[in-house]
Design a protein around this motif. Sequence first.
Motif, PDB file in Angstrom:
ATOM      1  N   ARG A   1       7.481  40.341  -6.408  1.00  0.00           N
ATOM      2  CA  ARG A   1       8.017  40.940  -5.143  1.00  0.00           C
ATOM      3  C   ARG A   1       6.961  42.026  -4.695  1.00  0.00           C
ATOM      4  O   ARG A   1       6.589  42.116  -3.349  1.00  0.00           O
TER       5      ARG A   1
ATOM      6  N   ARG B   1       5.083  41.341  -1.126  1.00  0.00           N
ATOM      7  CA  ARG B   1       5.326  42.387  -0.064  1.00  0.00           C
ATOM      8  C   ARG B   1       3.865  43.091   0.301  1.00  0.00           C
ATOM      9  O   ARG B   1       3.656  43.417   1.678  1.00  0.00           O
TER      10      ARG B   1
ATOM     11  N   ASP C   1       2.320  42.899   3.946  1.00  0.00           N
ATOM     12  CA  ASP C   1       1.883  44.083   4.762  1.00  0.00           C
ATOM     13  C   ASP C   1       0.643  43.944   5.412  1.00  0.00           C
ATOM     14  O   ASP C   1       0.373  44.531   6.397  1.00  0.00           O
TER      15      ASP C   1
ATOM     16  N   LEU D   1       7.447  32.545   1.393  1.00  0.00           N
ATOM     17  CA  LEU D   1       8.649  33.397   1.152  1.00  0.00           C
ATOM     18  C   LEU D   1       9.830  32.585   0.882  1.00  0.00           C
ATOM     19  O   LEU D   1      10.567  32.722  -0.079  1.00  0.00           O
TER      20      LEU D   1
ATOM     21  N   GLU E   1      16.324  37.624   4.802  1.00  0.00           N
ATOM     22  CA  GLU E   1      15.475  38.491   3.962  1.00  0.00           C
ATOM     23  C   GLU E   1      14.052  38.466   4.607  1.00  0.00           C
ATOM     24  O   GLU E   1      13.497  39.572   4.899  1.00  0.00           O
TER      25      GLU E   1
ATOM     26  N   LYS F   1      13.773  40.187   7.801  1.00  0.00           N
ATOM     27  CA  LYS F   1      13.684  41.912   7.650  1.00  0.00           C
ATOM     28  C   LYS F   1      12.408  42.037   7.517  1.00  0.00           C
ATOM     29  O   LYS F   1      11.805  43.100   7.900  1.00  0.00           O
ATOM     30  N   MET F   2      11.862  41.450   6.330  1.00  0.00           N
ATOM     31  CA  MET F   2      10.178  41.748   5.889  1.00  0.00           C
ATOM     32  C   MET F   2       9.611  41.630   7.154  1.00  0.00           C
ATOM     33  O   MET F   2       8.370  42.249   7.214  1.00  0.00           O
TER      34      MET F   2
END
Length: 194
Positions: free
Chosen positions: A85, A89, A93, A145, A155, A158-159
């Motif tokens: 995770r 992420r 980013d 993902l 999810e 949102k990410m």
Amino acid sequence: MIKKILDVEEIIKGCKKNDNAAKEMMYKSFYGYLMGIILRYVKNSYDGEELVNDCFIKIFKNINSYQPPANKAELQKTFKGWLARIASRTAIDKLRTLKNQSYLDDITEEEHPSNHASVTSDLNVQDILKLLNELPDTHRLVFNLYEIEGFAHDEISKMMSIPESSSRVYLTRAKNKLRVLYTNTLVNSYERNG
């Protein structure tokens, strides 16, 4: 002097105590695992190395937030999930900062209806990674993902700060593009070997 090889539980405990030997062992033990995850998101190993190092900074900073499971037999699995995770992420980013957000348009499913395609059934891992690198970044990101990391569309939305319907459309486009790439790979292989 021969160093004792630590198990995952000891490595985690050592990292929580800010022990440098445990941090080194964590790095050596999970570098390859994290690099494998990161390379599904970025195309070159230079960016991959940078992101893996960013992951370890986050891991060491947040190791105290990791709660081991009650069943010690599940420790390796849950810890790797926690690491995955962080890696996914971190990659997201980084991709966000590299790209202008304008490529994330608000697409509706009505404009591009989704269909269910299974491209991966006859491919090995290396073939899939090569094909994934041919996808546009957003398509590759959503495919990773959803299909590989197992995140749901809500999810992912949102990410990535996109509508849920856009996530579905990007997944469909990725699968369609993979199907074309896969077919082209087979044709090229047949022509070379035929």
